[in-house]
Design a protein around this motif. Structure first.
Motif, PDB file in Angstrom:
ATOM      1  N   ALA A  88       0.837  -1.202   0.000  1.00  0.00           N
ATOM      2  CA  ALA A  88       0.000   0.000   0.000  1.00  0.00           C
ATOM      3  C   ALA A  88       0.871   1.251   0.000  1.00  0.00           C
ATOM      4  O   ALA A  88       1.925   1.282   0.655  1.00  0.00           O
ATOM      5  CB  ALA A  88      -0.905   0.002   1.227  1.00  0.00           C
ATOM      6  N   SER A  90       0.389   3.980   1.453  1.00  0.00           N
ATOM      7  CA  SER A  90       0.505   4.526   2.810  1.00  0.00           C
ATOM      8  C   SER A  90       1.603   3.818   3.599  1.00  0.00           C
ATOM      9  O   SER A  90       2.333   4.462   4.367  1.00  0.00           O
ATOM     10  CB  SER A  90      -0.836   4.399   3.539  1.00  0.00           C
ATOM     11  N   ASP A  91       1.739   2.501   3.420  1.00  0.00           N
ATOM     12  CA  ASP A  91       2.802   1.763   4.103  1.00  0.00           C
ATOM     13  C   ASP A  91       4.173   2.141   3.544  1.00  0.00           C
ATOM     14  O   ASP A  91       5.150   2.236   4.284  1.00  0.00           O
ATOM     15  CB  ASP A  91       2.573   0.255   3.962  1.00  0.00           C
ATOM     16  N   ARG A  93       4.977   5.056   2.232  1.00  0.00           N
ATOM     17  CA  ARG A  93       5.300   6.402   2.714  1.00  0.00           C
ATOM     18  C   ARG A  93       5.712   6.398   4.181  1.00  0.00           C
ATOM     19  O   ARG A  93       6.649   7.113   4.574  1.00  0.00           O
ATOM     20  CB  ARG A  93       4.107   7.327   2.496  1.00  0.00           C
ATOM     21  N   LYS A  94       5.066   5.589   5.004  1.00  0.00           N
ATOM     22  CA  LYS A  94       5.434   5.527   6.418  1.00  0.00           C
ATOM     23  C   LYS A  94       6.843   4.983   6.590  1.00  0.00           C
ATOM     24  O   LYS A  94       7.638   5.509   7.376  1.00  0.00           O
ATOM     25  CB  LYS A  94       4.438   4.657   7.182  1.00  0.00           C
ATOM     26  N   SER A  97       9.288   7.557   5.352  1.00  0.00           N
ATOM     27  CA  SER A  97       9.283   8.721   6.242  1.00  0.00           C
ATOM     28  C   SER A  97      10.184   8.505   7.449  1.00  0.00           C
ATOM     29  O   SER A  97      11.007   9.362   7.787  1.00  0.00           O
ATOM     30  CB  SER A  97       7.858   9.018   6.688  1.00  0.00           C
TER      31      SER A  97
END
Length: 248
Positions: A88, A90-91, A93-94, A97
């Motif tokens: 995903a 979002s995963d 990007r985390k 990050s």
């Protein structure tokens, strides 16, 4: 007294670094997002709750700590264990990050005082995943490759000011984070946890995992005067990875 700040210093590799620098006579500062873990570090250390990927929090801690002799940009997370088409965004990007932006922010806000003082060393925690591609670990591998590029740029920019930068690449390190990777990878590959672990160990010439203390000892060396002409280097502490695709 010489001073070190270690991001994600309340557990795992960061905690081992704290103990090693403490034993070497440093004033130890650690940051972490885990308040309970921070409560357990030695009372002689300066412990601060701080998300390594939040710029304002990082800037505040660096300003409070002042001039550092050593900065260990160590914060990281394992990220997802899956095929790239199943990761995903979002995963992704985390993971990037924390692992990459966290290292960038530590350097951005820790370096100015070091450069002004004309001394210091930055030790980045990369990974053997930053030296080889790893199947099912795309976000983590990409971030750790990028940390090496960041480190080499920091070394070039800061060298004229007497500040060094190097990266340590741990291999498979005993501990809870690696245990989670083993379990998730076993599920992804349809293998047992023991088979995956054996595959990782078999992929090194020393046929073993490494300890967090092995990484910590290298960090203390890189921060010391014994390494005063060592900069811009990528040093693997992994028992010599021969096969970056762990198999049985």
């Amino acid at each position: 007294m010489t001073r070190v700040l270690i991001t994600a210093g309340a557990s795992g590799i960061g905690l081992a670094m704290g103990h090693a620098f403490d034993a070497a006579g440093y004033e130890v500062w650690v940051t972490d997002v885990d308040a309970a873990a921070l409560d357990q570090v030695p009372g002689t250390w300066q412990a601060r709750l701080c998300d390594a990927s939040e710029e304002a929090a990082v800037a505040d801690v660096m300003a409070e700590a002042g001039t550092l002799d050593v900065l260990c940009a160590n914060a990281g997370i394992a990220g997802p264990t899956d095929r790239i088409e199943d990761v995903a965004l979002s995963d992704w990007r985390k993971c990037v990050s924390v692992n990459l932006e966290g290292a960038f922010l530590a350097a951005k806000h820790g370096l100015p005082a070091m450069k002004a003082a004309g001394r210091g060393a930055v030790v980045f925690t990369s990974s053997t995943a930053g030296l080889y591609g790893y199947p099912n670990r795309a976000p983590y591998a990409a971030a750790k490759w990028a940390v090496i590029g960041l480190m080499k740029t920091v070394a070039m920019e800061s060298g004229p000011f007497g500040v060094r930068a190097n990266a340590i690449c741990p291999g498979a390190v005993e501990g809870p984070r690696m245990e989670g990777v083993l379990v998730r990878e076993a599920a992804a590959k349809g293998m047992s946890r023991e088979q995956v672990r054996d595959g990782y160990a078999a992929g090194t010439s020393m046929r073993s995992f490494v300890e967090a203390s092995d990484i910590a000892d290298m960090a203390v060396f890189l921060g010391s005067q014994a390494a005063r002409r060592v900069s811009g280097q990528v040093i693997a502490v992994d028992g010599h990875t021969e096969n970056p695709d762990p198999k049985v």
